[in-house]
Each structure stands twice: as C-alpha cells, then as structure tokens.
Write a protein that holds these residues in place. Structure first.
Motif, PDB file in Angstrom:
ATOM      1  N   PHE A  65       1.668  -4.215   8.220  1.00 57.05           N
ATOM      2  CA  PHE A  65       1.153  -3.154   7.354  1.00 57.05           C
ATOM      3  C   PHE A  65       0.598  -3.707   6.050  1.00 57.05           C
ATOM      4  O   PHE A  65       1.043  -4.740   5.545  1.00 57.05           O
ATOM      5  CB  PHE A  65       2.272  -2.154   7.020  1.00 57.05           C
ATOM      6  N   GLU A  66      -0.371  -2.970   5.507  1.00 56.66           N
ATOM      7  CA  GLU A  66      -0.841  -3.160   4.144  1.00 56.66           C
ATOM      8  C   GLU A  66      -0.840  -1.792   3.474  1.00 56.66           C
ATOM      9  O   GLU A  66      -1.164  -0.780   4.109  1.00 56.66           O
ATOM     10  CB  GLU A  66      -2.266  -3.732   4.105  1.00 56.66           C
ATOM     11  N   ILE A  67      -0.483  -1.754   2.195  1.00 51.25           N
ATOM     12  CA  ILE A  67      -0.437  -0.480   1.487  1.00 51.25           C
ATOM     13  C   ILE A  67      -1.194  -0.614   0.163  1.00 51.25           C
ATOM     14  O   ILE A  67      -1.092  -1.643  -0.519  1.00 51.25           O
ATOM     15  CB  ILE A  67       1.027  -0.023   1.264  1.00 51.25           C
ATOM     16  N   TYR A  68      -1.978   0.418  -0.161  1.00 50.58           N
ATOM     17  CA  TYR A  68      -2.807   0.413  -1.354  1.00 50.58           C
ATOM     18  C   TYR A  68      -2.486   1.632  -2.206  1.00 50.58           C
ATOM     19  O   TYR A  68      -2.430   2.758  -1.704  1.00 50.58           O
ATOM     20  CB  TYR A  68      -4.294   0.438  -0.981  1.00 50.58           C
ATOM     21  N   ASP A  69      -2.270   1.395  -3.499  1.00 52.51           N
ATOM     22  CA  ASP A  69      -2.122   2.465  -4.486  1.00 52.51           C
ATOM     23  C   ASP A  69      -3.467   2.571  -5.182  1.00 52.51           C
ATOM     24  O   ASP A  69      -3.827   1.727  -6.013  1.00 52.51           O
ATOM     25  CB  ASP A  69      -1.013   2.106  -5.473  1.00 52.51           C
ATOM     26  N   GLY A  70      -4.251   3.604  -4.834  1.00 47.61           N
ATOM     27  CA  GLY A  70      -5.640   3.615  -5.252  1.00 47.61           C
ATOM     28  C   GLY A  70      -6.368   2.503  -4.530  1.00 47.61           C
ATOM     29  O   GLY A  70      -6.327   2.410  -3.300  1.00 47.61           O
ATOM     30  N   HIS A 422      -1.401   9.973  -7.413  1.00 49.69           N
ATOM     31  CA  HIS A 422      -1.912   8.656  -7.033  1.00 49.69           C
ATOM     32  C   HIS A 422      -2.204   8.658  -5.532  1.00 49.69           C
ATOM     33  O   HIS A 422      -1.318   8.969  -4.730  1.00 49.69           O
ATOM     34  CB  HIS A 422      -0.886   7.557  -7.347  1.00 49.69           C
ATOM     35  N   ARG A 423      -3.424   8.296  -5.167  1.00 43.40           N
ATOM     36  CA  ARG A 423      -3.784   8.269  -3.751  1.00 43.40           C
ATOM     37  C   ARG A 423      -3.271   6.994  -3.091  1.00 43.40           C
ATOM     38  O   ARG A 423      -3.261   5.921  -3.696  1.00 43.40           O
ATOM     39  CB  ARG A 423      -5.297   8.388  -3.577  1.00 43.40           C
ATOM     40  N   LEU A 424      -2.852   7.144  -1.844  1.00 45.15           N
ATOM     41  CA  LEU A 424      -2.313   6.031  -1.068  1.00 45.15           C
ATOM     42  C   LEU A 424      -3.166   5.793   0.174  1.00 45.15           C
ATOM     43  O   LEU A 424      -3.748   6.728   0.729  1.00 45.15           O
ATOM     44  CB  LEU A 424      -0.880   6.319  -0.621  1.00 45.15           C
ATOM     45  N   GLN A 425      -3.181   4.551   0.603  1.00 43.54           N
ATOM     46  CA  GLN A 425      -3.799   4.206   1.871  1.00 43.54           C
ATOM     47  C   GLN A 425      -2.934   3.150   2.541  1.00 43.54           C
ATOM     48  O   GLN A 425      -2.548   2.161   1.909  1.00 43.54           O
ATOM     49  CB  GLN A 425      -5.223   3.679   1.683  1.00 43.54           C
ATOM     50  N   VAL A 426      -2.607   3.360   3.809  1.00 38.91           N
ATOM     51  CA  VAL A 426      -1.834   2.397   4.587  1.00 38.91           C
ATOM     52  C   VAL A 426      -2.712   1.902   5.729  1.00 38.91           C
ATOM     53  O   VAL A 426      -3.326   2.713   6.445  1.00 38.91           O
ATOM     54  CB  VAL A 426      -0.534   3.012   5.142  1.00 38.91           C
ATOM     55  N   LYS A 427      -2.793   0.580   5.896  1.00 37.47           N
ATOM     56  CA  LYS A 427      -3.601  -0.026   6.954  1.00 37.47           C
ATOM     57  C   LYS A 427      -2.709  -0.810   7.903  1.00 37.47           C
ATOM     58  O   LYS A 427      -1.670  -1.346   7.506  1.00 37.47           O
ATOM     59  CB  LYS A 427      -4.664  -0.948   6.352  1.00 37.47           C
ATOM     60  N   LEU A 428      -3.141  -0.870   9.168  1.00 35.67           N
ATOM     61  CA  LEU A 428      -2.413  -1.612  10.197  1.00 35.67           C
ATOM     62  C   LEU A 428      -3.281  -2.772  10.648  1.00 35.67           C
ATOM     63  O   LEU A 428      -4.473  -2.602  10.953  1.00 35.67           O
ATOM     64  CB  LEU A 428      -2.089  -0.698  11.375  1.00 35.67           C
ATOM     65  N   GLY A 441      -0.811  10.527  -0.761  1.00 34.41           N
ATOM     66  CA  GLY A 441      -0.589  10.068  -2.122  1.00 34.41           C
ATOM     67  C   GLY A 441       0.788  10.467  -2.613  1.00 34.41           C
ATOM     68  O   GLY A 441       1.616  10.976  -1.850  1.00 34.41           O
ATOM     69  N   TYR A 442       1.059  10.227  -3.890  1.00 32.58           N
ATOM     70  CA  TYR A 442       2.346  10.585  -4.484  1.00 32.58           C
ATOM     71  C   TYR A 442       2.127  10.980  -5.932  1.00 32.58           C
ATOM     72  O   TYR A 442       1.125  10.617  -6.559  1.00 32.58           O
ATOM     73  CB  TYR A 442       3.346   9.428  -4.387  1.00 32.58           C
ATOM     74  N   PHE A 443       3.053  11.747  -6.457  1.00 33.18           N
ATOM     75  CA  PHE A 443       3.028  12.139  -7.859  1.00 33.18           C
ATOM     76  C   PHE A 443       3.972  11.242  -8.645  1.00 33.18           C
ATOM     77  O   PHE A 443       5.115  10.998  -8.220  1.00 33.18           O
ATOM     78  CB  PHE A 443       3.461  13.594  -8.025  1.00 33.18           C
ATOM     79  N   ALA A 444       3.517  10.744  -9.764  1.00 35.65           N
ATOM     80  CA  ALA A 444       4.391   9.967 -10.649  1.00 35.65           C
ATOM     81  C   ALA A 444       5.509  10.873 -11.160  1.00 35.65           C
ATOM     82  O   ALA A 444       5.346  12.089 -11.248  1.00 35.65           O
ATOM     83  CB  ALA A 444       3.600   9.402 -11.815  1.00 35.65           C
TER      84      ALA A 444
END
Length: 743
Positions: A65-70, A422-428, A441-444
């Motif tokens: 996995f890879e995860i991106y915050d924005g 904050h928008r999230l993106q998860v890649k495989l 995404g998630y809220f601070a």
C-alpha cells in the motif's frame, strides 16, 4: 480514526459555578474523536477494503500500500488485518478489534416519506438483518427521520442485539419502551427500580408478516397511531411546500452525515423509505399549453420549476450526498413500498452514477420516489433494493466483500487542530484488477468545546465499547457484589480519580466531570448502568483534589453471573479521560458455607473529595450505605491501597456465613506468583446490613517496595467449603509521601 489529545493551548476555560453534584439527565458531554496519550501527535487510521470480482482480497501486507494526505505521500506507521470470515484478528491485547475495522450499521426509518403500513412491515426485514446476517462484532444503531423532528437517534451504536431489536420494534416511541434514562442512548428499555427489565426485549411483538403476537395488540396499535400522526404531514400536496421539505431534509441529513464522522471506520446506513418525489429535482413532462407559454416567452406562467426541476434543490441533495461521502458513510436504500424485484437494474444504477461522475446530473433521472432512493444510493456508493423482503440476501455481497479490512495508520506532521477536511488517497502496488475502497478523507481534530452534543454522545458511546483500558487519567475501580436473597445483587462501585491528573492544566473555574459505568453480561447485553455529571467549584475543591483526588460511590443491580464492567471518567472541559474494563463475578446467595465478597482497607471519607450517587439512585434500593465501621460510622474503601512497610493495616472482610470460618491468607506477586503466607490477626465480628463483617489486621513486615496481591480465604471447618477474595496493593518506598491512600 483515532487521535491523541489536543494541545493544552486549545483547551477552553469553563464558566464560573458553585460546587454541585448532579445526576446527568440529558446528552453527555465529551470529545468527538478518540484520543490516547498526552502529546499532540495525531494518528490517523484508514480502513481499506480490497475487492476483486466482488470478493475480498486476502494476503496483502503493508508493503503493498501507499497512502497520500492530499498530494503528500505518508509513511505507514501501523498495519492491521481483520478477517471476519476466517476469524483472524490483530495482535491487540485480548484480540480486540480496532474500532476503525468494526462495521457500523445505522438502520434509518424514514417516517416522513413512507406509509405507516410500509414502516411496520419493514421492521421485519431490519430485525432479520440484525439477527441473521451481521457479524457479532458489527455495531448497530437505530434512527428515524420525520419532518417535525428531523433525524433522531433512537439508539447509539451498540453490540447489544436485544437493545437493537427493542429500538426497531418501538421506533423510539417512549410510551412503548419506558423511561430512557441513558444519556448515551445505548440502553433503550424499560427501567424498573434501576433494574433493566427484559420485559420489552423478550416481549418484542412479532413483526413478521403473520402479524403481532397474542397480547401485544396494544403495542402495535400505539405504534400505528404514532406513525399515522407523523404521516398526516405527508399528505399535503403543495409542490413548493414539498420542495421546501425535501430541502430541509437534505440539510438535516447533511448534518447527520457530518455527525457520523465522530464514529470511526466506515458507516453503512440502511435507509428504509418509499422516497420523495424526485420530479421536484428532475421536473415533470411538459403539456402542450406549457410548451406554448415557453415558446411565447411567458416563463413566469409556465411553472418552470415543475417543468425543469428545482436546480437549488438539486444542489441541496448533492451537498447532502457529499457530506455522507466525506464522513465515509455509504447509504443503502430500501424501497419499503416496492415491488417483488430485488435490486436495481444495472442500466438504472449506471444512469444514476452518471450524476456523480461528471457525465450527467441529478435532474436527468426522472421523477418518482424510487428514483430518489436510487439517486441517494448511487451518490454514496451504496446499493438500491426495490423490496425489503430479501434484504438479508441482497446485502450478502456487501457483507462478504467487507469481511476483510486492512487498517493503515499514519501520523501527519504539523497538523493544525482546526477541524479542516483532508483528502486521502490509497494506492495498491502490483495487484492489477483489485479495486480499493476507503474513506475519501478525514477531519482534523478540534477542541472539545467545539463539538456538538450528539457528536459527543456518539463518540462517548463508542469509546465505552472498547475492550481494553484507555486514556491518561489516573483511574481505579472497585466493585463489591453483595448477594441479596430473592433480589438482584447490590453492587457498590467505588471510582477513584487522581486529582492531579483530573485537573491537569485545566484553567477553568468549574471542573465538569462525567462518570459512566455500564455492565454487560456474557452475551454482550447491557444488564445495568449509572451515569453522573459533576460540576465542581475549582477554588473550593482544588486543595483536596491536589492532595488526593475524586472518589465517587454509585451502585449497580445485577443478577448472579459474569459481567464486564466498563467505567469511563472524563474532564468535560479538557477532554482528558480514562476507561477501565474489568471482569465482574456476581455470586448467588448461599444457604450454607462461607461467601467472602471483599477484603477492604477502610479510610476516612474526608481524605478524598467523596461524592455519593444522588438521592434518586439511593432510593432505588432500600439498602443503607454498606461501608460502615461497627459503630455505623461511614468509611470509604481504598480502591488500590498504597501501604508502608513494617506496619499493621486494618481490613474488613465482608461476606455471608463467616461466623466460625477459618481465615487465612497469602501474599502474591502482581503476576500471581506466591510470595508467602500473610500475617493476619483476626479481630471481632461486626454487624453488617447485608451479611457479616470481620475485622482483621494485616502486617506488611518483610515486604519490599512493589506491587502485590493479598488473597484471603474463608474455610468452613466442617464441610471444607472455601471462598476467597483478592485485594491489590502496593508497598511504598521509604520516604514516599503518604498521599491518596498510603497508610
């Protein structure tokens, strides 16, 4: 998503007030996210589903996995896998599932856009889903929607299926459930003398198509009248009035979507409705006369909103769906007045999905209640079911593909505590054909005082479902079950909170403290609970809190058996809290043989700030205060005694049939390893309101500083029957301050 406490600089000052101890009667204050530790480091948990050909993909690792915050790639700091079908959990203590991996189902009955007879029948499908399709670890909540009340949370997320079925059967009508005294809304049942009666949960009327069970006609009749009164509002046919109501529903549902962000993990809303008229958005077919007026420029008289739909209303609905998506809420719509076809046609779903992929819009879908349900499902990635009879089978694919959850964790740097999205993106990596589903995404986090009452209620209720100790406050709990012949056991619960940890750096003049205690039986059902809301004048109580702490004494009424006791204490202003989870065995009364209930170290009640439950709770049982010396002077049992070496400590042994019993004891290490015999000196037998009380002195000579357990056993010399109790204690180092229970 779990997070750690916000910076001290964000903690608010409370308003002034006097020293009060009040029983909480309405929504509990609290925090909107789950915080652990004492730094401002934030850990974001992202549950991910990997699906291929409709089936979950197993065997993935963190390296996949890879995860991106924005746009910024994050380092994955935590990785856990939960597989409900294979029974594979994580390495957490006791096999506890991370809350982010637990599936949450909100059963939402739409009373505004459904006929009463449809809602009454739909309860069967909802109960069937809860009973037979969901996993035991799944959490379920129940809510209703009406024009007059908006979304109303009948039952917070819980694993207690009895409470869920009660909520579904009654739809939250208080006249049918009795007093709802639980401020968190996780216990919804009739209360009789503080003993939670099983009458409602055992006697839920048969909601099968064959009709109500014998003797439950009044239940169904009352509910029918309740639904009819709500449905009267639905029969008004003015189109603009209808549009205003759909707009109001969209706005209130947007608030519900934002509220559900307080709940960790993905939320599945099962929306039982007949839908609103979607022609309010899409418009209706034009008549020849309307076409003529448009062609001649008489737009004001052509009913353009009716012809083309209301674009403003379409935006309201789209904003509602966006609020659901941002909070990781998937809405599955069920047409409770539908035909015998299950599921939407593939082309219909594709057409609806165009509205959310840039290829179309909401106003292209045509008008009907069915299409509005299709729109809501497609707009959140959920399923549409055109009949409720086979809801369990129709949702089987969903339950299967979400049975494997990968929980990824990361800690964003320099995160502002401002509640921003904050928008999230998860890649495989390297797995073609596998589709990932995860929250967008998630809220601070934000300070406690900025959280609404319902948001705090949901968060607190979910925290109380944890299976392990959590939080930063110094919290100790002692429960002492006293069997009572012919009645539930009387179980005093003594709660001690270290005053320094409770105050922290809190700068307010009023210290608002919340106390919650809930007992679950072995099957997960709630057996009893109490709550307390204290307001303390800091100027008056700070010296005593700083020297020792807060001690609260409440009680539970429980039948014999094994229970799990959860106690949560929180500073409402700062959000600092602690949760303690303890096993609790309640013995049955014995006709003969000794029963040793507890071994207690007494202390004067004025050494701590001691608060007892309110008069209404005391009056629920005709039992006086149970912790008294022989002369009936009250004392407080020390929950975790800290003793000096080389002294004699007074103990009280409480129980039944202790006269003539042989008393002996042994000292154990904290891990249960035997250290040696305990030096005990038996004193006089004292009277006690619920049995026997023996005075004993325990000599601590020869014990080095550290943590220990004292096991005392009472043995009947004639029959050989034995009963034991254990008290944990610590031996202080020489020179340590005798503070908060040190003797």
């Amino acid at each position: 998503m779990s997070m750690k406490p916000w910076p001290r600089s964000l903690r608010p000052a409370a308003a002034a007030g006097s020293l009060l101890a009040l029983v909480m009667a309405a929504g509990a204050a609290g925090q909107g996210q789950i915080f652990t530790g004492r730094s401002d480091v934030v850990e974001v948990e992202v549950p991910v589903y990997a699906v291929k050909n409709g089936r979950p993909v197993r065997g993935l690792t963190a390296a996949d996995f890879e995860i991106y915050d924005g746009k910024k790639k994050q380092r994955i700091t935590g990785f856990e896998v939960v597989d409900l079908e294979l029974g594979v959990g994580t390495g957490r203590p006791g096999g506890e599932l991370p809350m982010a991996a637990r599936r949450h189902f909100l059963v939402l009955f739409d009373l505004a856009y459904s006929r009463p007879e449809s809602i009454l029948k739909a309860r069967t499908a909802a109960v069937d889903l809860v009973r037979n399709a969901l996993h035991p670890s799944d959490l379920v909540a129940v809510a209703t929607y009406s024009h007059s009340q908006g979304p109303r949370l009948v039952l917070s997320f819980t694993s207690d299926r009895n409470q869920v079925e009660t909520a579904i059967a009654s739809l939250g009508m208080h006249k049918l459930t009795g007093l709802q005294a639980d401020p968190l809304g996780i216990v919804l049942t009739r209360v009789e003398g503080n003993l939670l009666s099983r009458e409602i949960s055992q006697g839920v009327p048969d909601v099968s198509p064959s009709g109500p069970a014998s003797g439950d006609v009044d239940f169904e009749s009352e509910l029918q009248q309740y639904l009819e009164s709500i449905n009267q509002q639905r029969r008004r046919s003015d189109r603009r009035f209808d549009a205003s109501r759909v707009a109001a529903m969209s706005r209130s549902m947007s608030d519900l979507g934002a509220l559900l962000d307080a709940v960790e993990g993905r939320k599945h809303v099962v929306y039982l409705s007949e839908g609103f008229d979607s022609s309010l958005i899409s418009g209706e077919a034009k008549t020849d006369e309307e076409n003529r007026k448009i062609e001649t420029g008489q737009y004001w008289d052509a009913g353009l909103d009716q012809t083309f739909g209301d674009s403003s209303l379409a935006r309201d609905v789209e904003e509602m769906l966006e609020a659901f998506r941002r909070s990781d809420v998937v809405v599955h719509t069920v047409n409770v007045g539908g035909a015998a076809v299950v599921g939407a046609d593939t082309q219909e779903l594709e057409a609806a999905n165009l509205a959310f992929t840039g290829g179309g819009d909401l106003q292209s879908l045509g008008g009907s209640g069915r299409n509005s349900l299709l729109t809501i499902a497609a707009g959140t990635g959920g399923g549409f079911y055109d009949n409720f009879n086979d809801l369990q089978d129709a949702m089987g694919q969903l339950l299967s593909k979400t049975s494997v959850t990968y929980v990824l964790s990361f800690s964003p740097k320099n995160l502002a505590f401002d509640g921003a999205y904050h928008r999230l993106q998860v890649k495989l990596k390297g797995h073609p054909g596998v589709r990932l589903e995860h929250r967008p995404g998630y809220f601070a986090p934000k300070p406690a005082y900025q959280r609404g009452a319902l948001e705090r209620r949901l968060d607190t209720a979910e925290l109380l479902l944890s299976d392990r100790d959590r939080g930063s406050l110094e919290l100790s709990v002692l429960a002492t079950p006293f069997p009572v012949e012919g009645e539930p056991a009387y179980v005093p619960v003594v709660i001690e909170v270290g005053g320094t940890s409770l105050l922290g750096d809190y700068a307010g003049s009023v210290l608002r403290t919340e106390i919650f205690a809930y007992a679950n039986d072995a099957g997960g059902s709630f057996a009893d609970f109490f709550t307390q809301f204290l307001e303390l004048d800091v100027a008056k109580v700070e010296p005593l809190l700083a020297a020792s702490g807060l001690r609260f004494v409440g009680h539970l009424d429980l039948p014999p058996g094994d229970f799990t006791l959860r106690v949560l204490v929180r500073n409402s202003g700062s959000g600092d809290y602690a949760l303690r989870v303890r096993p609790l065995h309640v013995p049955a009364p014995l006709d003969d043989g000794p029963l040793l209930v507890a071994s207690l170290v007494p202390e004067a009640t004025d050494r701590w700030l001691t608060v007892r439950e309110g008069d209404s709770q005391v009056a629920e049982r005709d039992i006086p205060y149970v912790f008294t010396h022989g002369d009936e002077t009250p004392y407080a049992p020390i929950v975790r005694p800290r003793l000096r070496p080389g002294i004699e400590v007074p103990l009280y042994l409480l129980g039944r049939n202790l006269a003539g019993a042989e008393i002996d004891g042994r000292v154990l290490a904290a891990d249960g390893r035997p250290i040696g015999a305990a030096a005990l000196a038996l004193g006089e037998r004292l009277g006690h309101v619920l049995g026997d009380q023996l005075a004993v002195r325990f000599a601590t000579g020869g014990l080095t500083p550290g943590d220990y357990r004292l096991e005392i056993t009472a043995t009947d010399p004639a029959s050989g029957r034995r009963s034991s109790s254990v008290v944990a204690f610590a031996i202080e180092r020489p020179g340590d301050a005798a503070k908060g229970g040190a003797r």
